[in-house]
Design an enzyme around this catalytic site. Structure first.
Site, PDB file in Angstrom:
ATOM      1  NE  ARG A 342      40.511 -11.889  78.572  1.00  0.00           N
ATOM      2  CZ  ARG A 342      41.529 -11.463  79.049  1.00  0.00           C
ATOM      3  NH1 ARG A 342      42.502 -12.077  78.305  1.00  0.00           N
ATOM      4  NH2 ARG A 342      41.824 -11.011  80.044  1.00  0.00           N
ATOM      5  NE  ARG A 374      43.144 -24.071  80.037  1.00  0.00           N
ATOM      6  CZ  ARG A 374      43.581 -25.322  80.402  1.00  0.00           C
ATOM      7  NH1 ARG A 374      42.834 -26.300  80.096  1.00  0.00           N
ATOM      8  NH2 ARG A 374      44.716 -25.326  81.038  1.00  0.00           N
ATOM      9  CG  PHE A 376      36.877 -14.456  79.971  1.00  0.00           C
ATOM     10  CD1 PHE A 376      36.057 -14.873  80.887  1.00  0.00           C
ATOM     11  CD2 PHE A 376      36.702 -13.140  79.753  1.00  0.00           C
ATOM     12  CE1 PHE A 376      34.932 -14.421  81.632  1.00  0.00           C
ATOM     13  CE2 PHE A 376      35.700 -12.450  80.428  1.00  0.00           C
ATOM     14  CZ  PHE A 376      34.878 -13.022  81.508  1.00  0.00           C
ATOM     15  CB  THR A 474      39.149  -6.804  80.444  1.00  0.00           C
ATOM     16  OG1 THR A 474      38.000  -7.660  80.435  1.00  0.00           O
ATOM     17  CG2 THR A 474      40.281  -7.694  79.435  1.00  0.00           C
ATOM     18  CB  ALA A 543      41.647 -13.634  83.835  1.00  0.00           C
ATOM     19  CD  GLU A 745      42.144 -17.750  80.530  1.00  0.00           C
ATOM     20  OE1 GLU A 745      40.938 -17.652  80.282  1.00  0.00           O
ATOM     21  OE2 GLU A 745      42.670 -16.790  80.952  1.00  0.00           O
TER      22      GLU A 745
END
Length: 795
Positions: A342, A374, A376, A474, A543, A745
């Site tokens: 990510r 938070r 990620f 993801t 996420a 997020e």
């Protein structure tokens, strides 16, 4: 000369009119419910009164014992010998276990192996659990573990990213995403720059620490009460370490006192250890970590060290770029593969990178295994490109905002990411222009420049930074959710869904969704604990997907029951479906009107099923990792922030004077909760980049292991003038729950505007001709070092 204390008194203005208006709306709509209205958090009253029940607040179960673990004193060592005789005979101790006492799986790695529930002959970080005890009290358990005598053979420890890179010490193989020929594009560009940045990690610092209680059942199973963002994973891992079927493990999670990702995977070890002890003693066992143990033994946000080489034209438009992100994963994979992915996905942030190569290295160090937080990995990836924007601006003498606008994703020839996903429904330019105008950015920029010319000691800075954040797990299979809805004969509704409530207001929003389907008062919708026996195989609440996934699942369940009611009404009262309407807690059937409660009773008497499950899976998403191509995200959430700061060049002290935020949340399900999430995310992001410093010594021991040595933002650190607004009339054009957008997020990364503003203030020392190097967290010490470097370079 004015001090910073005096300056704080300037720029203090009335409360944000947007946020205040939202609160006024909330006061005016209490009890109304439904989508689009401000409704206070369902547990707010209980939390304020101290009546909300968390895991540690549960009354002790009959015969309940308390757990503690013996921890490693070395970052990397073989265990040569271990004498636990004094531990076993210590006061109050009823059981002592090592990894040899685990009846099932010993590795509890969430994705890849590498996380032993208790050390397997070797320790790989200071604080790693080696053995566990159950005692009659919390204090006696903690005293007993200190009596162990362990002999170690110390091994070489890897404690820096640079050392890990040199040794090619990785938890997972490196990965590259590529489009075009970046090297050729960089070489052919009019200008080239290179740079690097150290991005610090972050402690989750949830109010409620890690805690679990395990209760043996009569059939050889286990009931688990845990503070976890992922009850289904706790269920699976407890079943595996005990070597029992999943249907014999029940996990119950009513609420958490914060999670932020720290309880996604790392709540499971404590539940597993409690379950192992409960299984041996046949008595309930509670395991809670002290704050110091929690900080030492649980992972943080991954620290990163990133570098770039970029080529650009005389206007500042990027022609080619190479980015390398290097994550400190700690000793095991945990979620680091996806987190580093990510970071790579978000290395573009809001900017079109035509010829681009992005490489991610997953470095193995002998520290605690770092984990979800938070954003990620997205925030760590975005930091590099925001540094690039500032560096280009100083190199060619332009306002950084102008460089950002030139490089934004745009129309057909500039709307595809470096991982080949099309950026659809792009509102970045419009959003930034709106915020720049509403915040008076250009006028303030000019005023600040004049201020800096006439002030030798105090310097101001301003920056506007955008965020484009991809929404979806993801890992494709996690993008699914289930829900269970019952209507009782008095018209009240029971709801259970696969998400977990950690203070973010998820339960409130999902209740509003169900209330909207039936057009009833949201206060008639009750939500019970997240339980693995009601909604199975759930994904973690992470996420930013909690409302998107669980809202759709709950809506599906409610719509199924609603259709049954419509069909029943048509049959019983001989009307068409379009003559059955749900309005204001009533059901209108032709020319008859029934209260919702009355019609629920009638439907029950007519043998209509008033219970249903619902399911949802996110459409359109896919990613071919081998090719580095696909659509990993369902949509992008966007926002922007303008922050203004002032620094004291003699001390490095600084203050955030004002922040303006404009965030696109689509059609907001609950504006008050969304604004609260934006404010909290921004402050947490600002803390990550300014005050929150993780410090390990040369032996790998965490020194910032309590609130006295680790500084989260306090109220005085918040902007004196704080303005938050939601983009209006902007429903999500993807088919999300009531066309809303995720909010958990994306606003976190808006804290980058404070970091960039600090750099702007420091750059003013060189008349904005040089871009300072400012690693994070940008503590006053680092600001002062950057100031001194800028002064030296400007001579």
């Amino acid at each position: 000369m004015r001090s910073l204390i005096d300056i704080k008194k300037l720029n203090v203005k009335a409360a944000n009119t947007n946020s205040q208006q939202s609160l006024e709306n909330e006061k005016n709509t209490i009890g109304l419910g439904g989508v689009g209205r401000s409704k206070k958090h369902e547990s707010a009253d209980k939390q304020v009164a101290g009546e909300a029940i968390y895991v540690d607040d549960r009354s002790p179960l009959r015969g309940e014992l308390y757990a503690a673990v013996g921890q490693s004193e070395h970052a990397h060592a073989n265990i040569v010998a271990m004498d636990l005789s004094k531990v076993k005979t210590a006061e109050g101790v009823l059981a002592v276990i090592t990894v040899e006492d685990v009846p099932g799986h010993t590795d509890i790695g969430p994705v890849f192996p590498g996380d032993p529930v208790l050390a397997l002959g070797k320790v790989e970080y200071i604080g790693q659990p080696i053995f566990a005890v159950a005692a009659s009290s919390y204090e006696l358990a903690r005293k007993a573990v200190k009596l162990a005598k362990i002999e170690y053979e110390e091994l070489e420890a890897v404690l820096t990213i640079k050392d890990a890179l040199a040794k090619q010490n990785f938890v997972r193989p490196p990965f590259t995403m590529k489009r075009g020929d970046s090297e050729k594009a960089i070489e052919g560009a009019e200008h080239q720059l290179s740079g690097s940045i150290v991005v610090g990690g972050q402690e989750h610092m949830y109010l409620e620490g890690q805690v679990s209680t395990a209760e043996p059942t009569e059939d050889g199973g286990m009931n688990i009460f845990t503070s976890s963002q992922h009850p289904s994973e706790v269920q699976k891992l407890v079943a595996e370490v005990l070597d029992i079927p999943l249907n014999k493990v029940l996990v119950d999670m009513r609420r958490m006192g914060g999670g932020f990702g720290g309880k996604e995977t790392q709540a499971a070890p404590w539940a597993c250890i409690a379950a192992l002890l409960a299984n041996i003693t046949k008595r309930p066992v509670k395991f809670k970590l002290s704050r110091v143990d929690d900080m030492v033994m649980t992972g943080k946000r991954h620290p990163f060290e990133n570098n770039y080489t970029v080529g650009f034209d005389s206007d500042g438009v990027i022609k080619g770029i190479k980015i390398e992100v290097n994550s400190n994963c700690g000793y095991s994979p945990d979620l680091s593969d996806a987190i580093t992915d990510r970071a790579m996905f978000h290395s573009d942030n809001a900017y079109y990178l035509d010829q681009a190569t992005v490489t991610g290295n997953r470095c193995k160090l002998n520290t605690v295994s770092h984990t979800a937080f938070r954003g990620f990995g997205g925030p760590q990836g975005m930091m590099t490109i925001e540094m690039v924007m500032d560096d280009i601006a100083r190199h060619i003498g332009k306002d950084p905002l102008e460089i950002r606008m030139l490089n934004l994703y745009g129309k057909e020839d500039r709307n595809v990411t470096h991982y080949h996903q099309k950026v659809e429904h792009n509102n970045l330019a419009e959003l930034i222009e709106t915020l720049a105008e509403s915040s008076d950015y250009q006028a303030r920029r000019q005023t600040i420049t004049e201020f800096n010319k006439s002030n030798a000691i105090l310097k101001k800075g301003i920056a506007l930074t955008p965020v484009k954040f991809g929404i979806s797990f993801t890992v494709q299979h996690l993008n699914q959710a289930g829900a269970l809805v019952h209507i009782y004969t008095d018209g009240t509704i029971h709801l259970n869904h696969g998400g977990t409530e950690m203070g973010q207001g998820l339960n409130t929003k999902i209740a509003q969704v169900v209330a909207e389907v039936f057009q009833v008062d949201v206060d008639t919708v009750a939500i019970s604990s997240a339980r693995t026996d009601k909604v199975p195989n759930t994904s973690p609440t992470a996420a930013s997907s909690g409302t998107d996934l669980n809202g759709k699942a709950a809506q599906a369940a409610a719509k199924t029951i609603k259709q049954r009611l419509i069909d029943f009404a048509c049959e019983k009262y001989q009307v068409r479906a379009d003559q059955v309407k749900f309005e204001n807690s009533h059901i209108i059937v032709g020319d008859q009107t029934f209260s919702f409660a009355e019609f629920s009773q009638i439907a029950y008497m007519g043998r209509v099923s008033l219970s249903s499950t619902g399911f949802y899976k996110t459409p359109k998403i896919h990613f071919d990792r081998a090719k580095g191509k696909g659509r990993p995200f369902f949509y992008f959430a966007t926002g922007a922030a303008v922050s203004e700061v002032i620094i004291d060049t003699l001390t490095g002290e600084y203050k955030t004077l004002r922040t303006d935020i404009l965030q696109d949340v689509g059609h907001s399900i609950n504006p008050a909760i969304d604004i609260g999430q934006i404010e909290g995310a921004f402050i947490q992001g600002m803390g990550w980049l300014t005050t929150e410093e993780l410090i390990w010594n040369e032996k790998g021991r965490l020194l910032s292991n309590n609130p006295a040595t680790y500084k989260i933002p306090a109220i005085n650190d918040a902007p004196a003038d704080f303005r938050v607004a939601l983009v209006t009339d902007a429903p999500n054009r993807e088919h999300t729950i009531y066309n809303s957008k995720a909010v958990g997020e994306p606003p976190f990364m808006l804290g980058m505007s404070v970091w960039s503003a600090l750099k702007d203030a420091i750059s003013s020392i060189s008349d904005y001709k040089q871009s300072p190097v400012l690693d994070t967290p940008a503590t006053p010490e680092r600001v002062l070092w950057a100031v001194e470097s800028m002064k030296a370079a400007s001579k």
